[in-house]
Design an enzyme around this catalytic site. Structure first.
Site, mmCIF file in Angstrom:
data_model
loop_
_atom_site.group_PDB
_atom_site.id
_atom_site.type_symbol
_atom_site.label_atom_id
_atom_site.label_comp_id
_atom_site.label_asym_id
_atom_site.label_seq_id
_atom_site.Cartn_x
_atom_site.Cartn_y
_atom_site.Cartn_z
ATOM 1 N N LYS A 17 -0.625 1.623 -9.760
ATOM 2 C CA LYS A 17 0.158 2.812 -10.179
ATOM 3 C C LYS A 17 1.652 2.579 -10.013
ATOM 4 O O LYS A 17 2.093 1.714 -9.249
ATOM 5 C CB LYS A 17 -0.262 4.052 -9.392
ATOM 6 C CG LYS A 17 -0.178 3.929 -7.854
ATOM 7 C CD LYS A 17 1.189 4.168 -7.253
ATOM 8 C CE LYS A 17 1.228 3.921 -5.754
ATOM 9 N NZ LYS A 17 2.558 3.826 -5.172
ATOM 10 N N ASP A 145 -3.161 7.497 -1.385
ATOM 11 C CA ASP A 145 -3.110 7.072 -2.791
ATOM 12 C C ASP A 145 -4.498 6.811 -3.390
ATOM 13 O O ASP A 145 -4.609 6.554 -4.591
ATOM 14 C CB ASP A 145 -2.302 5.772 -2.931
ATOM 15 C CG ASP A 145 -0.816 5.979 -2.663
ATOM 16 O OD1 ASP A 145 -0.391 7.136 -2.566
ATOM 17 O OD2 ASP A 145 -0.105 4.966 -2.574
HETATM 18 P P1 ATP Z 1 0.683 1.447 0.016
HETATM 19 O O1 ATP Z 1 -0.576 1.966 -0.610
HETATM 20 O O2 ATP Z 1 0.718 1.557 1.518
HETATM 21 O O3 ATP Z 1 1.935 1.895 -0.679
HETATM 22 P P2 ATP Z 1 1.103 -1.060 -1.253
HETATM 23 O O4 ATP Z 1 0.674 -0.615 -2.571
HETATM 24 O O5 ATP Z 1 2.571 -1.340 -1.093
HETATM 25 O O6 ATP Z 1 0.610 -0.109 -0.137
HETATM 26 P P3 ATP Z 1 -1.147 -2.800 -0.733
HETATM 27 O O7 ATP Z 1 -1.254 -4.045 -1.524
HETATM 28 O O8 ATP Z 1 -2.064 -1.693 -1.090
HETATM 29 O O9 ATP Z 1 0.369 -2.364 -0.797
HETATM 30 O O10 ATP Z 1 -1.392 -3.202 0.796
HETATM 31 C C1 ATP Z 1 -0.586 -2.932 1.885
HETATM 32 C C2 ATP Z 1 -1.161 -3.645 3.096
HETATM 33 O O11 ATP Z 1 -2.477 -3.178 3.357
HETATM 34 C C3 ATP Z 1 -1.286 -5.148 2.914
HETATM 35 O O12 ATP Z 1 -0.156 -5.800 3.402
HETATM 36 C C4 ATP Z 1 -2.552 -5.514 3.677
HETATM 37 O O13 ATP Z 1 -2.237 -5.942 4.977
HETATM 38 C C5 ATP Z 1 -3.337 -4.224 3.806
HETATM 39 N N1 ATP Z 1 -4.578 -4.159 2.975
HETATM 40 C C6 ATP Z 1 -5.700 -3.560 3.327
HETATM 41 N N2 ATP Z 1 -6.620 -3.618 2.350
HETATM 42 C C7 ATP Z 1 -6.065 -4.270 1.334
HETATM 43 C C8 ATP Z 1 -6.525 -4.641 0.047
HETATM 44 N N3 ATP Z 1 -7.762 -4.372 -0.390
HETATM 45 N N4 ATP Z 1 -5.664 -5.284 -0.753
HETATM 46 C C9 ATP Z 1 -4.417 -5.571 -0.314
HETATM 47 N N5 ATP Z 1 -3.946 -5.264 0.891
HETATM 48 C C10 ATP Z 1 -4.752 -4.610 1.726
#
Ligand code: ATP
Length: 310
Positions: A17, A145
């Site tokens: 998103k 989210d």
């Molecule tokens: P947020 O939803 O907090 O805004 P984001 O979109 O910036 O996060 P994500 O890639 O969803 O980032 O992951 C954030 C952190 O969550 C990663 O650094 C990782 O340590 C942890 N994590 C847990 N599950 C997952 C997953 N399935 N994929 C990626 N990261 C994950």
């Protein structure tokens, strides 16, 4: 063999998103900030394949750094599967395979998409048959989210971002995404926002405890006119994200110089989303940024939420 051709397994695809608008209010006692946001699901997908198994296990592909994604109970997809099992008294397990395309820690909700996809995949694999409302409830327990990744499209999120209402968005919007090699931690960006607000002299109560999405944002989405939406893009976390990674400001300027209508840090960053006038303009922006040594992706929104592919 394609994932869809595997029998005895369920393949679900869920989108990343962009936050077209992100207003951040006061921090509540539980640590969460009051939010008013508009999510748009874009055509960059996470693929989750669930196989029958006695225990719970997980593999991840598509990431440059294998250590960036936990494979244990810290992984949101693993937590989703276990939450569904406990909520439905399912006695078995699942082997999950995640193929990631959404950048890790990129502000595009990749982990949340994995969790939404795992919920839908396990529900189908195990035949637990939860209603959409019950799936939404479990999704909200996993993260703010996650409900949006289930629903997709374009939606207004309030509360922690998990109270969703669909937003009418006409046509399609073309975005060029510029990802960063280094991710940004969401909690660190929120802490930086609080610190910047404190430095500016804002009292703790100054940010509103509940807030709304401005009407012009919703009107722009309804009009389907990217030029109108470009005027309304806003992210309260952007200054904090730029503070952590100063080159993001230059990335936005480079995108606009390359022909984008506007640019914004997506969510807590560091992915920059550049809104373009249409598919051709987005291709031009993508080519220009590529010539400048970047690795941009052309995506469009809004797309559907978590969907079973097989
Ligand atoms: P947020 O939803 O907090 O805004 P984001 O979109 O910036 O996060 P994500 O890639 O969803 O980032 O992951 C954030 C952190 O969550 C990663 O650094 C990782 O340590 C942890 N994590 C847990 N599950 C997952 C997953 N399935 N994929 C990626 N990261 C994950």
């Amino acid at each position: 063999m394609s994932f869809a051709a595997i029998s005895d397994a369920v393949h679900v695809r869920a989108p990343g998103k962009i936050n077209v608008f992100l207003g951040v209010g006061a921090r509540h006692d539980d640590g969460y900030h009051a939010l008013a946001t508009v999510f748009q699901a874009v055509s960059l997908y996470e693929d989750v394949i669930a196989h029958h198994a006695d225990d719970f296990s997980l593999t991840v592909s598509g990431v440059d750094d294998p250590d960036s994604v936990p494979l244990d109970d810290r992984n949101l997809a693993m937590r989703a599967a276990k939450l569904l099992a406990s909520a439905t008294d399912y006695a078995g397990g699942v082997a999950l395979r995640i193929r990631k395309s959404v950048p890790v820690a990129g502000g595009m909700g990749g982990g949340s998409a994995d969790a939404a996809a795992a919920l839908v995949a396990c529900d189908a694999l195990w035949g637990t048959g939860l209603s959409p409302a019950r799936l939404h409830e479990l999704a909200a327990r996993l993260g703010a989210d996650v409900p949006f990744a289930l629903h997709g499209g374009t939606a207004v999120g309030t509360g922690r971002g998990d109270q969703l209402n669909p937003a009418l968005a006409r046509g399609r919007f073309d975005w060029v995404l510029v990802t960063s090699d280094a991710g940004l931690s969401t909690p660190v960006v929120y802490q930086r926002l609080d610190a910047l607000r404190a430095e500016e002299g804002a009292l703790a109560d100054d940010p509103p405890v509940s807030l709304d999405v401005p009407i012009p944002v919703l009107q722009a989405l309804r009009s389907g006119d990217p030029a109108l939406l470009a005027e309304s893009l806003h992210n309260d976390l952007q200054a904090a994200a730029v503070h952590e990674q100063p080159d993001l400001a230059q990335t936005i300027r480079d995108g606009i110089d390359a022909g984008a209508l506007a640019g914004i840090v997506s969510g807590s960053g560091p992915t920059v989303a550049l809104l373009c006038d249409g598919p051709e303009s987005a291709q031009d922006v993508q080519s220009a940024l590529r010539l400048a040594g970047r690795d941009p992706l052309h995506v469009h929104g809004a797309v559907a939420g978590a969907r079973i592919m097989s």
